[in-house]
Scaffold this active site. Structure first.
Site, PDB file in Angstrom:
ATOM      1  N   LYS A  20       0.835  -1.201   0.000  1.00 36.69           N
ATOM      2  CA  LYS A  20       0.000   0.000   0.000  1.00 36.69           C
ATOM      3  C   LYS A  20       0.870   1.252   0.000  1.00 36.69           C
ATOM      4  CE  LYS A  20      -3.885  -2.192   2.291  1.00 36.69           C
ATOM      5  NZ  LYS A  20      -4.400  -2.655   3.580  1.00 36.69           N
ATOM      6  N   GLN A  42      -5.383  -1.526   9.501  1.00 33.89           N
ATOM      7  CA  GLN A  42      -5.273  -2.872   8.932  1.00 33.89           C
ATOM      8  C   GLN A  42      -5.930  -3.903   9.848  1.00 33.89           C
ATOM      9  OE1 GLN A  42      -3.982  -3.520   5.879  1.00 33.89           O
ATOM     10  NE2 GLN A  42      -4.308  -5.717   6.068  1.00 33.89           N
ATOM     11  N   ASP A  55     -11.765   2.681   3.820  1.00 31.91           N
ATOM     12  CA  ASP A  55     -12.189   1.278   3.742  1.00 31.91           C
ATOM     13  C   ASP A  55     -13.712   1.176   3.606  1.00 31.91           C
ATOM     14  OD1 ASP A  55     -10.280  -0.777   3.772  1.00 31.91           O
ATOM     15  OD2 ASP A  55      -9.801  -0.418   5.881  1.00 31.91           O
TER      16      ASP A  55
END
Ligand code: GUN
Length: 296
Positions: A54, A98, A121
């Protein structure tokens, strides 16, 4: 029939190039650089690989990447304090924590402490509610990537029978909402669905997101259907570790009209959509036009 292979790797490269071009314009015309903060708690090896990828791709798109690596025994108050700091930081347009988090941390509480406008997200309950009511929201990256590939392949999805196998909050449920938003007739199936094979055979669009290696065989696929395989499973075959999806690729590709491979299908689209979401969040935060074709 031999299916058209939907090349997610090439598609993701196109999306990343589009994001990078928009970011370059934002910098030049508005003096703004989008910023993505990624928070990793603990040393889970798979998560470390994801976070590294990422960071690299965020930089390649011309954005700022802020990585926060915390020890596995980080307390909940300390993690919430970091998120509060990132929520207040104008250089941070997107925040990703995460998952999975270590067991002593309440994932729902942590995710819902992120400013929904920075929740790239799309996991915050506000974004889930906005998506479910057809309002502008941040959309989870993996289902957004699937939707982009489906729109690219079919144009309009209106009236198609879509079956989503899997009911997770990260993929199955938001995928179903997005397909409904594009006027599909949507069925959400799962491991307890009766006559699952029969349900799958009705699908013009079959999305497999169950996390079980090669669970969907070719004879569950309607001839000519489009198969989107979200699974990424590591299995041992002939003494070698192999990546396979939730679909049995060879048998499904012999029947389907189009199919995403594993690897090289849905996987690369997830990070590309994370970059797209960060750009979208940055544009919204600054009252600027959103990038076209990169949102739901
Ligand atoms: N872990 C595995 N996939 C994801 C994802 O899409 N977002 C986050 N935050 N964690 C993950």
């Amino acid at each position: 029939m031999t299916a058209t292979v939907i090349d997610g790797k090439a598609f993701a490269a196109k999306v990343r190039a589009q994001v990078a071009a928009h970011v370059a314009r934002l910098k030049e015309e508005n003096g703004i650089t989008p910023g993505l903060a990624v928070v990793l708690v603990g040393e889970d090896p798979a998560s470390q690989v994801y976070v590294r990828n990422k960071g690299v791709q965020t930089h390649e798109a011309g954005m700022n990447s802020f990585e926060h690596k915390l020890s596995a025994d980080t307390s909940e108050p300390d993690l919430l304090a970091l998120i509060a700091t990132l929520n207040a930081d104008p250089a941070v347009h997107g925040i990703l924590v995460q998952l999975p988090l270590p067991k002593h941390l309440d994932s729902d509480l942590v995710i819902n402490s992120i400013n929904p406008a920075k929740d790239v997200d799309g996991f915050h309950i506000s974004n889930v509610g906005l998506l479910g009511t057809g309002q502008k929201s941040m959309v989870p990256c993996t289902p957004l990537g699937c939707l982009m590939m489906l729109r690219d392949h079919h144009g309009s999805l209106a009236g198609m029978n879509a079956v989503v196998v899997g009911r997770s909050n990260i993929v199955g449920k938001p995928m179903a909402q997005l397909l409904l938003g594009d006027s599909c007739t949507v069925t959400i199936a799962h491991s307890r669905t009766k006559d699952l094979a029969e349900v799958c055979r009705r699908a013009d669009i079959l999305v497999a997101a169950v996390g079980r290696p090669e669970m969907v065989p070719g004879d569950w696929v309607k001839p000519g259907a489009t198969v989107i395989d979200v699974g990424i499973n590591r299995i041992e075959k002939d003494g070698k570790v192999k990546l396979v999806g939730d679909v049995h690729y060879e048998s499904a590709a012999a029947v389907a009209g189009a199919i995403t491979p594993v690897p090289g299908g849905v996987g690369p689209m997830t990070i590309a959509c994370l970059l797209a979401n960060t750009l979208t969040a940055c544009c919204r935060a600054n009252g600027l036009a959103e990038p076209e074709g990169l949102t739901a």
